[in-house]
Scaffold this active site. Structure first.
Site, mmCIF file in Angstrom:
data_model
loop_
_atom_site.group_PDB
_atom_site.id
_atom_site.type_symbol
_atom_site.label_atom_id
_atom_site.label_comp_id
_atom_site.label_asym_id
_atom_site.label_seq_id
_atom_site.Cartn_x
_atom_site.Cartn_y
_atom_site.Cartn_z
ATOM 1 N N PRO A 122 0.834 -1.209 0.000
ATOM 2 C CA PRO A 122 0.000 0.000 0.000
ATOM 3 C C PRO A 122 0.868 1.259 0.000
ATOM 4 O O PRO A 122 1.779 1.396 0.823
ATOM 5 C CB PRO A 122 -0.795 -0.123 1.308
ATOM 6 C CG PRO A 122 -0.796 -1.586 1.608
ATOM 7 C CD PRO A 122 0.518 -2.099 1.119
ATOM 8 N N GLU A 123 0.608 2.145 -0.939
ATOM 9 C CA GLU A 123 1.346 3.408 -1.023
ATOM 10 C C GLU A 123 0.441 4.538 -0.550
ATOM 11 O O GLU A 123 -0.664 4.301 -0.062
ATOM 12 C CB GLU A 123 1.829 3.624 -2.454
ATOM 13 C CG GLU A 123 2.832 2.588 -2.932
ATOM 14 C CD GLU A 123 4.218 2.739 -2.286
ATOM 15 O OE1 GLU A 123 4.446 3.753 -1.604
ATOM 16 O OE2 GLU A 123 5.048 1.838 -2.465
#
Length: 271
Positions: free
Chosen positions: A2-3
């Site tokens: 997840p960014e």
């Protein structure tokens, strides 16, 4: 992993469920995450009202009167809002239960995430103190980026992925930002002209804003707080499109390796 867009999507998804609610219970089923969950964490948060749910880089900040709960999703973590106490599954490590009947459930199969506590200003925590500006803020400007790129001979893609320079420009979003700015990812950072730096600054902001609007990217097992997948990858111009025609000029998209990461670019549009 997840960014920033995925974490911001999570924040926006869960915030309405817990805004101003009071924690009634913290359930920790597995303390062994990337850093051990503090054994006294339940004492810190129980009976505390949530003042705000914020984000700094890829960290979620749950602000309480007594301090801040810092959550990082790691490589495979999710944080979902539940309306009932559904039976936990194998990798459901933490539940935060609120007095409005909602609970947040932290799931992390790889256990590279983190659930930590910080007294006082959370931005002074060692994990947050040295971070660069938020990409969607006014602090991330062409002037700032120009100062950071000057005299750096590293490839520009590697530089804009450095969280000390700007946070949240992960591998997908770096490739897409450079495509939009028409900049070759292999170029030395210091070689960019002022107009190219201005275009790149604008492209980073637009790329991340678009990704947030699309709910992030579907990569491995990322889903948002309601279990829905993100769709940004469906509209990528470069990332993941090796061998396919460029959507602008028709040239074949190429892939190279930079810093052990895949980089995608159009040799015609980006030069």
């Amino acid at each position: 992993m997840p960014e920033l867009p995925e974490v911001e999507t999570t924040r926006r998804g869960i915030a309405p469920h817990v805004d101003a609610a009071r924690v009634t219970e913290l359930i920790v089923r597995e303390h062994r995450l990337r850093w051990p969950i503090p054994p006294e964490l339940a004492e810190h948060v129980t009976d505390q009202p949530l003042l705000a749910l914020e984000r700094r880089a890829k960290y979620l900040l749950f602000r309480f009167p007594a301090g801040t709960l810092i959550v990082h999703l790691g490589m495979s973590g999710t944080l979902r809002a539940l309306t009932e106490a559904f039976p936990p599954e194998k990798h459901d490590h933490v539940d935060i239960v609120f007095d409005n009947g909602r609970r947040l459930r932290f799931r992390d199969p790889r256990r590279f995430g983190a659930v930590l506590w910080q007294n006082g200003n959370p931005l002074t925590h060692p994990l947050l103190a040295a971070l660069g500006p938020e990409p969607l803020s006014d602090d991330f400007s062409a002037d700032h980026l120009a100062a950071q790129l000057a005299r750096r001979q590293s490839a520009v893609k590697q530089v804009i992925m450095d969280n000390h320079i700007v946070v949240g420009v992960g591998n997908i979003y770096a490739s897409e930002s450079l495509f939009r700015a028409r900049v070759d990812p292999r170029r030395a950072a210091a070689s960019l002209s002022r107009i190219e730096i201005e275009n790149l600054t604008k492209s980073v902001k637009e790329t991340l804003a678009d990704a947030i609007a699309q709910g992030g990217s579907t990569l491995r097992d990322f889903v948002d707080s309601d279990g829905r997948e993100g769709y940004f990858l469906l509209q990528c111009y470069a990332y993941g499109r090796e061998g396919e025609p460029c959507r602008v000029c028709g040239t074949t998209i190429q892939q190279i390796r930079q810093g052990q990461r895949a980089t995608y670019f159009c040799p015609s549009c980006q030069h």
